[in-house]
Design a protein around this motif. Structure first.
Motif, mmCIF file in Angstrom:
data_model
loop_
_atom_site.group_PDB
_atom_site.id
_atom_site.type_symbol
_atom_site.label_atom_id
_atom_site.label_comp_id
_atom_site.label_asym_id
_atom_site.label_seq_id
_atom_site.Cartn_x
_atom_site.Cartn_y
_atom_site.Cartn_z
ATOM 1 N N UNK A 267 53.669 77.560 70.444
ATOM 2 C CA UNK A 267 53.757 76.106 70.289
ATOM 3 C C UNK A 267 54.265 75.760 68.891
ATOM 4 N N UNK A 268 53.666 76.366 67.862
ATOM 5 C CA UNK A 268 54.096 76.097 66.492
ATOM 6 C C UNK A 268 55.543 76.521 66.270
ATOM 7 N N UNK A 269 55.909 77.675 66.825
ATOM 8 C CA UNK A 269 57.276 78.147 66.666
ATOM 9 C C UNK A 269 58.278 77.199 67.296
ATOM 10 N N UNK A 270 57.994 76.735 68.497
ATOM 11 C CA UNK A 270 58.897 75.801 69.175
ATOM 12 C C UNK A 270 58.960 74.470 68.428
ATOM 13 N N UNK A 271 57.834 74.028 67.905
ATOM 14 C CA UNK A 271 57.826 72.794 67.126
ATOM 15 C C UNK A 271 58.662 72.947 65.859
ATOM 16 N N UNK A 272 58.559 74.102 65.221
ATOM 17 C CA UNK A 272 59.376 74.361 64.030
ATOM 18 C C UNK A 272 60.858 74.387 64.376
ATOM 19 N N UNK A 273 61.194 74.952 65.539
ATOM 20 C CA UNK A 273 62.591 74.973 65.981
ATOM 21 C C UNK A 273 63.085 73.548 66.203
ATOM 22 N N UNK A 274 62.276 72.728 66.864
ATOM 23 C CA UNK A 274 62.650 71.333 67.107
ATOM 24 C C UNK A 274 62.798 70.560 65.798
ATOM 25 N N UNK A 275 61.933 70.865 64.836
ATOM 26 C CA UNK A 275 61.953 70.158 63.549
ATOM 27 C C UNK A 275 63.072 70.646 62.640
ATOM 28 N N UNK A 276 63.665 71.805 62.985
ATOM 29 C CA UNK A 276 64.753 72.340 62.175
ATOM 30 C C UNK A 276 64.323 73.211 61.017
ATOM 31 N N UNK A 277 63.010 73.486 60.919
ATOM 32 C CA UNK A 277 62.546 74.371 59.851
ATOM 33 C C UNK A 277 62.609 75.831 60.271
ATOM 34 N N UNK A 278 62.771 76.070 61.563
ATOM 35 C CA UNK A 278 62.937 77.425 62.087
ATOM 36 C C UNK A 278 64.229 77.457 62.888
ATOM 37 N N UNK A 279 65.026 78.472 62.632
ATOM 38 C CA UNK A 279 66.353 78.581 63.242
ATOM 39 C C UNK A 279 66.279 78.887 64.739
ATOM 40 N N UNK A 280 65.396 79.823 65.100
ATOM 41 C CA UNK A 280 65.292 80.256 66.494
ATOM 42 C C UNK A 280 64.013 81.043 66.690
ATOM 43 N N UNK A 335 67.780 74.928 73.785
ATOM 44 C CA UNK A 335 67.173 75.385 75.046
ATOM 45 C C UNK A 335 65.665 75.597 74.962
ATOM 46 N N UNK A 336 64.997 74.872 74.062
ATOM 47 C CA UNK A 336 63.530 74.924 74.009
ATOM 48 C C UNK A 336 62.942 74.589 75.375
ATOM 49 N N UNK A 337 63.598 73.691 76.080
ATOM 50 C CA UNK A 337 63.111 73.289 77.396
ATOM 51 C C UNK A 337 63.008 74.426 78.386
ATOM 52 N N UNK A 342 59.832 77.411 82.355
ATOM 53 C CA UNK A 342 59.372 78.703 82.852
ATOM 54 C C UNK A 342 57.847 78.814 82.842
ATOM 55 N N UNK A 343 57.190 77.837 82.225
ATOM 56 C CA UNK A 343 55.738 77.871 82.145
ATOM 57 C C UNK A 343 55.206 78.585 80.926
ATOM 58 N N UNK A 344 56.106 78.922 79.988
ATOM 59 C CA UNK A 344 55.668 79.622 78.774
ATOM 60 C C UNK A 344 54.808 78.766 77.869
ATOM 61 N N UNK A 362 65.585 66.317 72.584
ATOM 62 C CA UNK A 362 65.986 67.597 73.174
ATOM 63 C C UNK A 362 65.955 67.577 74.690
ATOM 64 N N UNK A 363 65.658 66.408 75.280
ATOM 65 C CA UNK A 363 65.628 66.289 76.725
ATOM 66 C C UNK A 363 64.397 66.854 77.376
#
Length: 365
Positions: A267-280, A335-337, A342-344, A362-363
């Motif tokens: 969850x934190x990783x995906x949030x960081x990706x959405x926020x732009x502080x994490x590349x992928x 593609x965070x979605x 997938x239920x991850x 991000x849709x």
């Protein structure tokens, strides 16, 4: 040289257990048959020991429920426990499970030495073993179930390269635990991509003992300081280590300016990706991995051979371990979605609070 299987012995033990199978236990186990006819029924009992709750939240938030669902669907008796990062505790749990009659034992080792000792003890009691997610070097597991961890590292390396471009860049590697064979493979995969780009320079690289996020922050601070803050990218082996690096970059006013990688699609990783502080990040479906483990364990419990995708070389003795290796997926803001579909992860968790607007952009709804 391939490791030898003990299917005849497992079959005999499994058959004996089928005659004496008991009810569910208090540690996440379940028993009974699948009256609907879906899935496969197994004689005997399957034990799974997860490693901890600190290296990644995935073990309890993703793997345990996925494993539980897979075993319940198959109508097999099982017991899932967590060693809480303590190798001695894992050994004690294994001894208890063996004493309670498991016919197949799957472990996520904390280190290869203690993992191999558990597998040797299990084999002496006629219990088949499976390496789940991490290969036990020098061990005796019948199968290794995981994702292709070299590919995980390659995805991380390529992800960071995509974010950096071909401009000159100083990179820090924040690798996983030196006792985790997966961490070695992640680093090798990442290096195989990034070392080919002449404009990149490694200005720091260190493994983080036990994947400890707090220690990772300290290590990264030291590496960052040693590089005089002249850091353009961070190859972090998972989301926890990535988050640790981001916390230091935030203090330096560089979060979002210095791309950081990750893994596990937390969850934190995906949030960081959405926020732009994490590349992928790299997504490894717990549902797929758990189902692969369940299929292999049930096959062993029934005295059968599991369907494999190939073998993995144990670097300690060059033996070949029959393996079921799955394909990981690179996740960026675009593609965070996919992880949620997938239920991850659940949308309500990732999109909570301040992340609602970023999810909408991000849709993700």
């Amino acid at each position: 040289m391939k490791r030898k299987h003990n299917l005849v012995l497992v079959t005999l033990v499994g058959a004996a257990m089928a005659l004496t199978a008991c009810g569910s236990d208090d540690d996440g186990g379940s028993s009974g048959s699948d009256d609907s006819g879906s899935g496969s029924e197994a004689a005997g009992k399957i034990g799974v020991i997860l490693p901890d709750t600190e290296s990644s939240v995935r073990w309890e938030s993703a793997d345990r429920p996925a494993l539980t669902a897979a075993f319940e669907e198959a109508g097999v008796e099982f017991d899932i426990q967590n060693a809480e990062g303590d190798a001695e505790r894992m050994t004690q749990i294994a001894d208890t499970m063996i004493g309670d009659g498991v016919t197949v034992l799957a472990i996520v080792n904390l280190d290869s030495e203690s993992g191999a000792a558990i597998q040797e003890k299990a084999a002496s009691q006629g219990v088949a073993t499976i390496d789940y997610d991490r290969l036990t070097l020098g061990g005796s597991a019948e199968y290794y179930v995981s994702f292709d961890n070299t590919v995980v590292g390659e995805l991380q390396g390529q992800g960071l390269a995509d974010c950096l471009g071909d401009k000159p860049a100083n990179i820090i590697y924040l690798n996983g635990s030196p006792t985790d064979n997966n961490a070695t493979l992640f680093a090798e995969g990442a290096h195989s991509v990034l070392d080919e780009i002449d404009s990149y320079e490694i200005v720091g690289e260190q493994a983080v003992p036990d994947w400890d996020n707090e220690e990772a922050a300290t290590i990264f601070q030291q590496l960052y300081t040693a590089a005089d803050g002249k850091v353009d990218g961070v190859l972090a082996a998972n989301d926890g280590l990535g988050g640790a690096a981001i916390s230091i970059l935030e203090g330096a006013g560089q979060a979002g300016k210095v791309p950081v990688t990750g893994q596990d699609a937390t969850v934190e990783g995906l949030q960081n990706v959405l926020a732009g502080t994490q590349c992928m990040t790299v997504y490894k479906s717990a549902t797929q991995e758990a189902q692969a483990l369940a299929d292999a364990a049930i096959a062993l419990a029934n005295g059968e051979e599991a369907e494999t995708t190939g073998t993995t070389v144990d670097s300690s003795d060059d033996s070949e371990v029959p393996s079921i290796l799955l394909e990981p997926q690179s996740i960026t803001k675009d593609n965070v979605g996919d992880v949620i579909e997938d239920g991850g992860q659940k949308a309500e968790d990732v999109c909570a609070g301040d992340f609602a607007d970023l999810c909408a952009e991000a849709g993700i709804s």
